[in-house]
Design an enzyme around this catalytic site. Structure first.
Site, PDB file in Angstrom:
ATOM      1  N   ASP A  93       1.099  -0.952  -0.129  1.00 26.55           N
ATOM      2  CA  ASP A  93      -0.112   0.588  -0.511  1.00 26.55           C
ATOM      3  C   ASP A  93       1.156   1.493  -0.136  1.00 26.55           C
ATOM      4  O   ASP A  93       1.930   1.316   0.601  1.00 26.55           O
ATOM      5  CB  ASP A  93      -0.839   0.415   0.960  1.00 26.55           C
ATOM      6  CG  ASP A  93      -0.220  -0.279   2.894  1.00 26.55           C
ATOM      7  OD1 ASP A  93       1.140   0.509   2.831  1.00 26.55           O
ATOM      8  OD2 ASP A  93      -0.964  -0.171   3.589  1.00 26.55           O
ATOM      9  N   ASP A 267      -8.277  -7.171   1.563  1.00 23.73           N
ATOM     10  CA  ASP A 267      -7.002  -7.384   2.128  1.00 23.73           C
ATOM     11  C   ASP A 267      -7.376  -7.203   3.579  1.00 23.73           C
ATOM     12  O   ASP A 267      -7.783  -6.283   3.403  1.00 23.73           O
ATOM     13  CB  ASP A 267      -5.422  -6.472   1.731  1.00 23.73           C
ATOM     14  CG  ASP A 267      -6.031  -5.399   2.059  1.00 23.73           C
ATOM     15  OD1 ASP A 267      -5.724  -4.592   3.099  1.00 23.73           O
ATOM     16  OD2 ASP A 267      -6.690  -4.697   1.474  1.00 23.73           O
ATOM     17  N   CYS A 305     -12.925 -28.758   8.282  1.00 21.06           N
ATOM     18  CA  CYS A 305     -11.519 -27.988   8.150  1.00 21.06           C
ATOM     19  C   CYS A 305      -9.970 -28.949   8.416  1.00 21.06           C
ATOM     20  O   CYS A 305      -9.503 -29.659   8.998  1.00 21.06           O
ATOM     21  CB  CYS A 305     -11.581 -26.778   9.551  1.00 21.06           C
ATOM     22  SG  CYS A 305      -9.271 -25.708   8.852  1.00 21.06           S
ATOM     23  N   CYS A 307      -6.872 -27.274   8.050  1.00 24.77           N
ATOM     24  CA  CYS A 307      -5.938 -27.141   8.571  1.00 24.77           C
ATOM     25  C   CYS A 307      -4.980 -27.520   9.777  1.00 24.77           C
ATOM     26  O   CYS A 307      -6.136 -28.527  10.734  1.00 24.77           O
ATOM     27  CB  CYS A 307      -6.357 -25.392   9.451  1.00 24.77           C
ATOM     28  SG  CYS A 307      -6.801 -25.485  10.802  1.00 24.77           S
ATOM     29  N   CYS A 310      -7.011 -28.154  13.598  1.00 22.95           N
ATOM     30  CA  CYS A 310      -8.466 -28.376  13.464  1.00 22.95           C
ATOM     31  C   CYS A 310      -7.942 -30.378  13.160  1.00 22.95           C
ATOM     32  O   CYS A 310      -8.958 -31.460  13.948  1.00 22.95           O
ATOM     33  CB  CYS A 310      -9.626 -28.418  12.371  1.00 22.95           C
ATOM     34  SG  CYS A 310     -10.567 -26.861  12.727  1.00 22.95           S
ATOM     35  N   HIS A 336      -6.263 -21.761  11.416  1.00 21.69           N
ATOM     36  CA  HIS A 336      -7.054 -21.617  10.952  1.00 21.69           C
ATOM     37  C   HIS A 336      -7.308 -20.628  10.338  1.00 21.69           C
ATOM     38  O   HIS A 336      -8.545 -20.681   9.721  1.00 21.69           O
ATOM     39  CB  HIS A 336      -7.875 -22.141  12.351  1.00 21.69           C
ATOM     40  CG  HIS A 336      -8.919 -22.139  11.665  1.00 21.69           C
ATOM     41  ND1 HIS A 336      -9.472 -23.512  11.682  1.00 21.69           N
ATOM     42  CD2 HIS A 336     -10.791 -20.933  12.077  1.00 21.69           C
ATOM     43  CE1 HIS A 336     -11.336 -23.834  11.207  1.00 21.69           C
ATOM     44  NE2 HIS A 336     -11.611 -21.968  11.551  1.00 21.69           N
TER      45      HIS A 336
END
Length: 376
Positions: A93, A267, A305, A307, A310, A336
């Site tokens: 940015d 974002d 999930c 990840c 999890c 996660h």
């Protein structure tokens, strides 16, 4: 690998768009969510872990990096990609938003902004030319124009004056950016929540010509209804075959609503910041891991999930490490959340491709309305 920057719009479903941004450092699948690596790190995450969640691109912050460790130092050390060990695309940015929100004693003129660092009080000047120089030193793949982001609420006259100056700064940014094959410069539409000002801003940006266009000046406290009101028309004012980036958004339902209105890139610090404070995003809404109901719960956060949080840990464990202020808590919960956000983007890309986006949106809202699983 391409040697230039391009955008291929592959499918549409209503206003929702699926595409690919090609850069010399790799492709970015859109709609894309960009994790925020403010100070050359996504907090609590290794770069390879961020990539494993499905992220194609990260965001770096001009304001923070120019103050510490400085753009010149990063350049001497081989550029931001090498410095932070991320070999894929990076968007930076311009620094304008942080100057508005963080810096002390700032003075705004036609030339740019002078301000005091929030770190040590040292004085700095940021102009369109200096912002382009900093982003060139960092080596970012997608560079944002330097703009002024007025704090809302503001009068139409104030928003118009600010927007006009941002458009003059956009032209100066384009001149200072120069010819940099493989790197892209995005213009930023301003105009607050006023349709005529948004149209004027978009027309001026189209005349200057950019590689992509951002919808700026939203997600600054105006509320979702007002934001969606602007997104109902603002993206349509921008060129169809260039990427459209909504800056600083957001919550999962903000993201789905923005994609439904024609946005390609977003974002936000939310998934990482929330992970560090024990707030977890799931298909069934938000889970607060610090709540006592999780203390004896052997089940995962979300059984569907994949990840690490999890797959390998119980709610009871995640509750325990959060309550104990253990570092692994922020690491697992951030992983996660970033995984959930990337999963959401992939779901939308798949749905747009087969023309089932409306059903995706319905299922998304119904899943969240169910709420978390019942306590044991």
């Amino acid at each position: 690998m391409t040697s230039r920057f391009s955008f291929d719009l592959q499918a549409t479903d209503g206003k929702a768009r699926k595409g690919v941004i090609s850069t010399p450092r790799g492709d970015i699948r859109t709609p894309a969510f960009m994790p925020v690596g403010t100070a050359a790190t996504v907090k609590a995450m290794m770069p390879e872990s961020v990539r494993a969640t499905g992220a194609d691109i990260l965001l770096g912050n001009t304001y923070h990096l120019m103050l510490r460790p400085t753009a010149e130092r990063i350049d001497r050390l081989g550029g931001l990609h090498k410095f932070m060990n991320w070999d894929r695309p990076i968007l930076t940015d311009s620094g304008g938003f942080q100057v508005m929100s963080l810096a002390g004693l700032r003075k705004l003129t036609e030339k740019g902004v002078t301000f005091k660092s929030h770190i040590d009080g040292s004085r700095h000047e940021l102009t369109p030319e200096r912002s382009m120089e900093i982003q060139r030193l960092l080596g970012s793949d997608i560079v944002m124009c330097f703009d002024e982001c007025p704090a809302l609420p503001a009068t139409d006259a104030e928003v118009s004056k600010s927007m006009q100056m941002s458009m003059r700064w956009a032209a100066r940014s384009k001149d200072a950016f120069g010819d940099r094959p493989g790197h892209a410069l995005f213009g930023i539409q301003q105009g607050g929540v006023t349709k005529d000002l948004r149209a004027e801003s978009a027309a001026l940006l189209r005349d200057i010509e950019f590689d992509g266009y951002a919808v700026g000046g939203l997600a600054v406290g105006e509320g979702q209804e007002a934001m969606f009101g602007v997104l109902d028309y603002a993206p349509d004012m921008l060129p169809e075959h260039k990427p459209r980036y909504l800056m600083g958004v957001g919550k999962p339902d903000d993201i789905v609503g923005a994609v439904a209105r024609g946005i390609d890139m977003m974002d936000c610090v939310l998934p990482s910041r929330s992970g560090r404070t024990g707030q977890v995003f799931t298909r069934h809404g938000v889970v607060n891991i610090k709540n006592a109901r999780h203390a004896d719960d052997p089940r995962p956060l979300d059984e569907n999930c994949t990840c690490p949080a999890c797959s390998n840990y119980s709610r009871a464990y995640l509750h325990h490490v959060f309550r104990s202020n253990e570092m692994i808590s922020g690491m697992l919960l951030t992983w996660h959340n970033l995984h959930y956000f990337q999963d959401l983007m992939q779901g939308m890309r798949d749905a747009i491709e087969i023309g089932a986006f409306d059903k995706f949106v319905t299922d998304f809202h119904e899943g969240r309305a169910q709420g978390d699983i019942e306590p044991l």
